[in-house]
Design a protein around this motif. Structure first.
Motif, PDB file in Angstrom:
ATOM      1  N   PHE A  99       0.825  -1.202   0.000  1.00 31.47           N
ATOM      2  CA  PHE A  99       0.000   0.000   0.000  1.00 31.47           C
ATOM      3  C   PHE A  99       0.863   1.258   0.000  1.00 31.47           C
ATOM      4  O   PHE A  99       1.928   1.301   0.612  1.00 31.47           O
ATOM      5  N   GLY A 100       0.347   2.293  -0.667  1.00 36.26           N
ATOM      6  CA  GLY A 100       0.971   3.597  -0.597  1.00 36.26           C
ATOM      7  C   GLY A 100       0.536   4.335   0.661  1.00 36.26           C
ATOM      8  O   GLY A 100      -0.167   3.787   1.508  1.00 36.26           O
ATOM      9  N   LYS A 101       0.953   5.607   0.779  1.00 39.73           N
ATOM     10  CA  LYS A 101       0.644   6.393   1.974  1.00 39.73           C
ATOM     11  C   LYS A 101      -0.701   7.091   1.867  1.00 39.73           C
ATOM     12  O   LYS A 101      -1.184   7.643   2.850  1.00 39.73           O
ATOM     13  N   GLY A 102      -1.299   7.113   0.711  1.00 43.96           N
ATOM     14  CA  GLY A 102      -2.650   7.615   0.580  1.00 43.96           C
ATOM     15  C   GLY A 102      -2.776   9.081   0.225  1.00 43.96           C
ATOM     16  O   GLY A 102      -1.852   9.876   0.420  1.00 43.96           O
ATOM     17  N   THR A 103      -3.933   9.429  -0.316  1.00 41.43           N
ATOM     18  CA  THR A 103      -4.331  10.813  -0.571  1.00 41.43           C
ATOM     19  C   THR A 103      -5.530  11.118   0.309  1.00 41.43           C
ATOM     20  O   THR A 103      -6.516  10.379   0.301  1.00 41.43           O
ATOM     21  N   ARG A 104      -5.429  12.191   1.083  1.00 41.99           N
ATOM     22  CA  ARG A 104      -6.561  12.606   1.933  1.00 41.99           C
ATOM     23  C   ARG A 104      -7.425  13.573   1.143  1.00 41.99           C
ATOM     24  O   ARG A 104      -6.991  14.672   0.809  1.00 41.99           O
ATOM     25  N   LEU A 105      -8.646  13.133   0.860  1.00 44.63           N
ATOM     26  CA  LEU A 105      -9.590  13.947   0.087  1.00 44.63           C
ATOM     27  C   LEU A 105     -10.614  14.575   1.018  1.00 44.63           C
ATOM     28  O   LEU A 105     -11.246  13.876   1.814  1.00 44.63           O
TER      29      LEU A 105
END
Lengths: 109, 112
Positions: A99-105
């Motif tokens: 998994f990547g670190k993510g995008t907070r939308l």
């Protein structure tokens, strides 16, 4: 060993606008998956795209995959306040998903 | 309803204490996973198991231990050797290694 890297780290848009998140990865993959995580909850699988596919749709979600550039994008159309969450890409090579670190939308009503 | 259940939701650990996080699934999945998530970060793999009575270390296995005696259950023990255990722990399962994963709702572990 985090292979997927999402971009941007954070994104804030108005309700009704489209949101685009990108994911880059480093090695060959069999498939790429996108997940969503609401604050304080577990991840929920959204969509899987195989390495021989270029585009896939599911409701308001559109995912593209460019294996030559080792990148993928997730487009959420006509966003809603309820779409506010973190979005992660995950890649599958010869190991369990990474998994990547993510995008907070954040979708503002 | 098929799903994956983690308990407890919140857990506090004293210095020198081992604590065990529970993960149970009724999805008949062969593979199960434990992840650690720190604030604002992605998921890091602690351990995974692809079949009963077998498991492999992930990227950050030191200070943790697991068992897989039953298909449905994959408990994680955070030992006293894990010096920085405060985190959100997520358990997941899947049909096989590359398939979409189903997640529990996590256990938040803190140090007293």
């Amino acid at each position: 060993s985090q292979q997927g890297e999402e971009d941007p780290q954070a994104l804030s848009i108005q309700e009704g606008e489209n949101a685009t998140m990108n994911c880059s990865y480093k090695t060959s993959i069999n498939n790429l998956q996108w997940y969503r995580q609401n604050s304080g909850r577990g991840l929920v699988h959204l969509i899987l795209i195989r390495s021989n596919e270029r585009e896939k749709h599911s409701g308001r979600l559109r995912v593209t995959l460019d294996t030559s550039k080792k990148s993928s994008s997730l487009l959420i159309t006509a966003s809603r306040a309820a779409d506010t969450a973190s979005y992660f890409c995950a890649t599958d090579g010869n190991t369990p998903l990474v998994f990547g670190k993510g995008t907070r939308l954040s979708v503002i009503a | 309803d098929g799903g994956i259940t983690q308990s407890p939701k919140y857990l506090f650990r004293k210095e020198g204490q081992n604590v065990t996080l529970s993960c149970e699934q009724n999805l008949n999945h062969d593979a199960m996973y434990w992840y650690r998530q720190d604030p604002g970060q992605g998921l890091r793999l602690i351990y995974y198991s692809q079949i009963v009575n077998d498991f492999q270390k992930g990227d950050i296995a030191e200070g943790y231990s697991v068992s897989r005696e039953k298909k449905e259950s994959f408990p994680l023990t955070v030992t006293s050797a894990q010096k920085n255990p405060t985190a959100f722990y997520l358990c997941a399962s899947s049909i096989n290694g590359g398939a979409p994963q189903h997640f529990g709702d996590g256990t938040r572990l803190s140090i007293l």
